[in-house]
Write a protein that holds these residues in place. Structure first.
Motif, mmCIF file in Angstrom:
data_model
loop_
_atom_site.group_PDB
_atom_site.id
_atom_site.type_symbol
_atom_site.label_atom_id
_atom_site.label_comp_id
_atom_site.label_asym_id
_atom_site.label_seq_id
_atom_site.Cartn_x
_atom_site.Cartn_y
_atom_site.Cartn_z
ATOM 1 N N GLU A 57 -0.006 -13.441 -11.608
ATOM 2 C CA GLU A 57 -0.906 -14.473 -11.106
ATOM 3 C C GLU A 57 -0.489 -15.073 -9.775
ATOM 4 N N GLY A 58 0.594 -14.588 -9.185
ATOM 5 C CA GLY A 58 1.055 -15.131 -7.912
ATOM 6 C C GLY A 58 0.067 -14.846 -6.787
ATOM 7 N N GLU A 59 0.088 -15.704 -5.786
ATOM 8 C CA GLU A 59 -0.806 -15.527 -4.633
ATOM 9 C C GLU A 59 -0.356 -14.407 -3.708
ATOM 10 N N VAL A 60 0.940 -14.036 -3.785
ATOM 11 C CA VAL A 60 1.507 -13.020 -2.903
ATOM 12 C C VAL A 60 1.969 -11.829 -3.726
ATOM 13 N N VAL A 61 1.671 -10.630 -3.226
ATOM 14 C CA VAL A 61 2.122 -9.395 -3.862
ATOM 15 C C VAL A 61 2.719 -8.489 -2.785
ATOM 16 N N GLY A 62 3.566 -7.558 -3.210
ATOM 17 C CA GLY A 62 4.173 -6.608 -2.279
ATOM 18 C C GLY A 62 3.522 -5.244 -2.404
ATOM 19 N N PHE A 63 3.094 -4.697 -1.256
ATOM 20 C CA PHE A 63 2.527 -3.346 -1.214
ATOM 21 C C PHE A 63 3.550 -2.402 -0.591
ATOM 22 N N VAL A 64 3.790 -1.260 -1.232
ATOM 23 C CA VAL A 64 4.655 -0.236 -0.654
ATOM 24 C C VAL A 64 3.856 0.486 0.427
ATOM 25 N N VAL A 65 4.428 0.542 1.639
ATOM 26 C CA VAL A 65 3.738 1.190 2.755
ATOM 27 C C VAL A 65 4.481 2.415 3.275
ATOM 28 N N SER A 66 5.721 2.615 2.809
ATOM 29 C CA SER A 66 6.507 3.754 3.261
ATOM 30 C C SER A 66 7.631 3.987 2.264
ATOM 31 N N VAL A 116 9.524 0.423 1.983
ATOM 32 C CA VAL A 116 9.130 -0.793 2.676
ATOM 33 C C VAL A 116 8.015 -1.469 1.898
ATOM 34 N N HIS A 117 8.215 -2.758 1.646
ATOM 35 C CA HIS A 117 7.177 -3.623 1.089
ATOM 36 C C HIS A 117 6.608 -4.461 2.219
ATOM 37 N N VAL A 118 5.292 -4.606 2.248
ATOM 38 C CA VAL A 118 4.639 -5.625 3.065
ATOM 39 C C VAL A 118 4.055 -6.619 2.077
ATOM 40 N N PHE A 119 4.376 -7.891 2.268
ATOM 41 C CA PHE A 119 3.851 -8.927 1.383
ATOM 42 C C PHE A 119 2.496 -9.364 1.899
ATOM 43 N N VAL A 120 1.541 -9.420 0.974
ATOM 44 C CA VAL A 120 0.164 -9.725 1.329
ATOM 45 C C VAL A 120 -0.394 -10.789 0.394
ATOM 46 N N ASP A 121 -1.424 -11.468 0.881
ATOM 47 C CA ASP A 121 -2.179 -12.399 0.061
ATOM 48 C C ASP A 121 -2.980 -11.574 -0.951
ATOM 49 N N ARG A 122 -2.848 -11.909 -2.226
ATOM 50 C CA ARG A 122 -3.516 -11.139 -3.282
ATOM 51 C C ARG A 122 -5.032 -11.080 -3.070
#
Length: 143
Positions: A57-66, A116-122
């Motif tokens: 439920e967090g507002e921020v999540v990490g997306f793997v980009v590489s 690499v994670h990029v943190f994004v707004d969910r």
């Protein structure tokens, strides 16, 4: 791989992982794609338990980009492994993790990788700064 083989002493944090019967492939060792699951498990366990990441439920999540992985020695069920974790680069909205898989008690890595994670707004999927509690947890891992 041109750099020296990673050593246990190169990593400030370790996540123990138990291999599973179905991790083995037809050649009798852990399949290469399973190492990425080990990496994901080590990083996300750390982010949840140390960094306070709320994956549901967090507002921020990490997306793997590489991501990438190099293999040095075989691992097979029922080996007990430990994934070494460190941070190679901590940016404003991204982090590069450096990981290595060690058989329990061994000093040389069986595999080493990075992602690499990029943190994004969910809600918007737009990059955001690494939240302060996560940043503090990640700073502990910076080499």
């Amino acid at each position: 791989m041109s750099s020296p083989m990673p050593q246990r002493s190169d990593y400030p944090h370790f996540q123990p992982i138990t291999t599973r019967w179905n991790d083995n492939d037809t050649y009798g060792h852990i399949n290469n794609v399973t190492y990425y699951s080990f990496f994901d498990t080590a990083v996300n366990t750390y982010l949840i338990h140390v960094g306070g990441l709320d994956i549901h439920e967090g507002e921020v999540v990490g997306f793997v980009v590489s991501s990438s992985c190099d293999y040095f020695a075989s691992v097979a069920f029922p080996d007990l492994i430990e994934v070494g974790l460190r941070v190679g680069k901590l940016g404003n909205s991204s982090v590069q993790y450096e990981l290595a898989v060690f058989k329990a008690g061994e000093s040389e890595a069986c595999a080493a990788g990075r992602f690499v994670h990029v943190f994004v707004d969910r809600a918007s999927n737009r990059p955001v700064p690494v939240p302060p509690q996560l940043r503090q947890a990640l700073e502990f891992l910076v080499v």
